[in-house]
Design a protein around this motif. Structure first.
Motif, PDB file in Angstrom:
ATOM      1  N   SER A 284       0.808  -1.220   0.000  1.00 49.86           N
ATOM      2  CA  SER A 284       0.000   0.000   0.000  1.00 49.86           C
ATOM      3  C   SER A 284       0.839   1.267   0.000  1.00 49.86           C
ATOM      4  O   SER A 284       0.342   2.351  -0.335  1.00 49.86           O
ATOM      5  CB  SER A 284      -0.936   0.001   1.211  1.00 49.86           C
ATOM      6  OG  SER A 284      -0.196  -0.022   2.424  1.00 49.86           O
ATOM      7  N   TRP A 285       2.109   1.164   0.382  1.00 49.75           N
ATOM      8  CA  TRP A 285       2.961   2.354   0.453  1.00 49.75           C
ATOM      9  C   TRP A 285       3.161   2.986  -0.927  1.00 49.75           C
ATOM     10  O   TRP A 285       3.289   4.211  -1.042  1.00 49.75           O
ATOM     11  CB  TRP A 285       4.313   1.994   1.068  1.00 49.75           C
ATOM     12  CG  TRP A 285       5.248   3.158   1.194  1.00 49.75           C
ATOM     13  CD1 TRP A 285       6.340   3.428   0.428  1.00 49.75           C
ATOM     14  CD2 TRP A 285       5.158   4.239   2.151  1.00 49.75           C
ATOM     15  NE1 TRP A 285       6.951   4.593   0.836  1.00 49.75           N
ATOM     16  CE2 TRP A 285       6.242   5.109   1.889  1.00 49.75           C
ATOM     17  CE3 TRP A 285       4.275   4.545   3.181  1.00 49.75           C
ATOM     18  CZ2 TRP A 285       6.470   6.265   2.646  1.00 49.75           C
ATOM     19  CZ3 TRP A 285       4.499   5.696   3.937  1.00 49.75           C
ATOM     20  CH2 TRP A 285       5.573   6.541   3.662  1.00 49.75           C
ATOM     21  N   ALA A 287       1.249   3.710  -3.235  1.00 53.67           N
ATOM     22  CA  ALA A 287       0.227   4.690  -3.631  1.00 53.67           C
ATOM     23  C   ALA A 287       0.458   6.061  -3.004  1.00 53.67           C
ATOM     24  O   ALA A 287      -0.055   7.065  -3.520  1.00 53.67           O
ATOM     25  CB  ALA A 287      -1.159   4.162  -3.246  1.00 53.67           C
ATOM     26  N   VAL A 288       1.209   6.117  -1.906  1.00 49.61           N
ATOM     27  CA  VAL A 288       1.389   7.401  -1.204  1.00 49.61           C
ATOM     28  C   VAL A 288       2.854   7.816  -1.119  1.00 49.61           C
ATOM     29  O   VAL A 288       3.158   8.895  -0.612  1.00 49.61           O
ATOM     30  CB  VAL A 288       0.797   7.329   0.218  1.00 49.61           C
ATOM     31  CG1 VAL A 288      -0.698   7.071   0.167  1.00 49.61           C
ATOM     32  CG2 VAL A 288       1.512   6.277   1.056  1.00 49.61           C
TER      33      VAL A 288
END
Length: 358
Positions: A284-285, A287-288
């Motif tokens: 998930s990292w 994406a940001v």
């Protein structure tokens, strides 16, 4: 919260801390008077340095004094001077850290960099030149305090072996703190540090002089056994890591009204903490990740980063490590055969490192 970290110290320890402040004030008064012979600007530099050493929780002096007292040390004057020396080291490292981080405020007021940069700007210097003057002033002030800390220890009227051991300890603290700071800066160059790299950096940069060093110093000065000195150093290493990891968590999740610090700064700076190392390992990292370390990071983007840090399990993993380090410190204290009052105090410090909110 614990007496050694935030609260009022028990009993006559209040007098000991007052003596440390008096020792520091005497040192700065003499230095300022001496500096006056070399011009008003140098005198102002020493005055600003004295101001930088005021305030704070005095954690390091408290630890030195608590251990020395617990082992029935018979030289309170030397204990006070040693405690003051560790406070000078702390102030020096903060000054240098502010320069490295390009900060001009500390504890809500202009630091040495900020004061002398403003002075230069007021005399018509460009913003760049004013910044250079301010940072040079802070570097020199920090260097002076590191030298002064060594001189305080070298001047102790104690047995030769103890003085030598204390000088070696102070040298080790400076050596390790520099190694940790250098690694911390290197991590900003695009290198992706491992969790182990970050913990090692914390042990060197923070734990060595903030916890291990003061605990060992108090024991050396009181004539405790080498095994006891080493054991207290291990306790301090765990306390220091837990303390810094809690700082890192508060830097992202804390309440500004309580901590006095922004919860965007570390994310905007791109500070490589254990929270980030763990979060980066999660899919998930990606994406940001582009938001992390952006100078224009706003609260909305910061909240997206926090959400991923949380959902990735990074926050929980760091909390577990903090708890584990605190438990390890308490276990070591229980097995070390320390004087009961000191064992109780250090147990409370360990709990405070894990639970503090500022």
């Amino acid at each position: 919260m614990t007496s050694l970290l935030l609260g009022a110290p028990p009993g006559h320890a209040t007098d000991d801390l007052a003596a440390v402040d008096e020792h520091l004030e005497t040192f700065f008064t003499r230095a300022i008077a001496r500096a006056g012979a070399h011009g008003d600007a140098y005198r102002r530099l020493w005055s600003a340095t004295r101001d930088a050493a005021q305030g704070g929780k005095r954690v390091r002096p408290r630890l030195v004094l608590a251990v020395h007292r617990a082992f029935e040390g018979d030289d309170p004057a030397s204990a006070v001077a040693t405690a003051a020396a560790f406070e000078l080291l702390h102030t020096a490292f903060l000054m240098h850290d502010d320069v490295i981080d390009h900060d001009d405020v500390r504890r809500g007021i202009p630091n040495v960099t900020g004061r002398f940069a403003a002075e230069a700007a007021g005399r018509g210097a460009s913003a760049a030149r004013a910044r250079e003057y301010g940072e040079a002033s802070a570097i020199l002030a920090g260097d002076l305090l590191i030298s002064a800390a060594h001189r305080m220890i070298a001047g102790l009227d104690v047995p030769f072996a103890r003085r030598e051991a204390l000088l070696e300890l102070v040298d080790e603290c400076v050596f390790l703190a520099a190694a940790g700071e250098h690694a911390d800066v290197r991590f900003t160059l695009g290198e992706t540090p491992s969790a182990g790299d970050i913990v090692s950096m914390i042990e060197n940069k923070t734990a060595s002089y903030s916890f291990s060093g003061p605990l060992r110093a108090g024991a050396i000065l009181a004539g405790a056994s080498p095994d006891t000195v080493d054991g207290l150093g291990e306790v301090g290493a765990h306390l220091g890591v837990a303390f810094q990891l809690r700082d890192d968590v508060l830097g992202v999740y804390g309440e500004r009204e309580v901590t006095g610090k922004t919860t965007i700064g570390d994310l905007r700076e791109g500070k490589e903490t254990l929270l980030i190392a763990f979060a980066r390992a999660d899919a998930s990292w990606a994406a940001v990740s582009g938001r992390f370390g952006r100078p224009d990071l706003d609260e909305a983007d910061a909240e997206l980063l926090r959400a991923v840090i949380t959902s990735s399990g990074a926050h929980d993993r760091v909390e577990a490590l903090i708890s584990g380090r605190c438990r390890s410190a308490i276990d070591l204290v229980e097995r070390a055969g320390l004087p009961p009052a000191l064992a109780d105090e250090l147990t409370e410090v360990a709990r405070g490192c894990g639970e503090r909110d500022r």
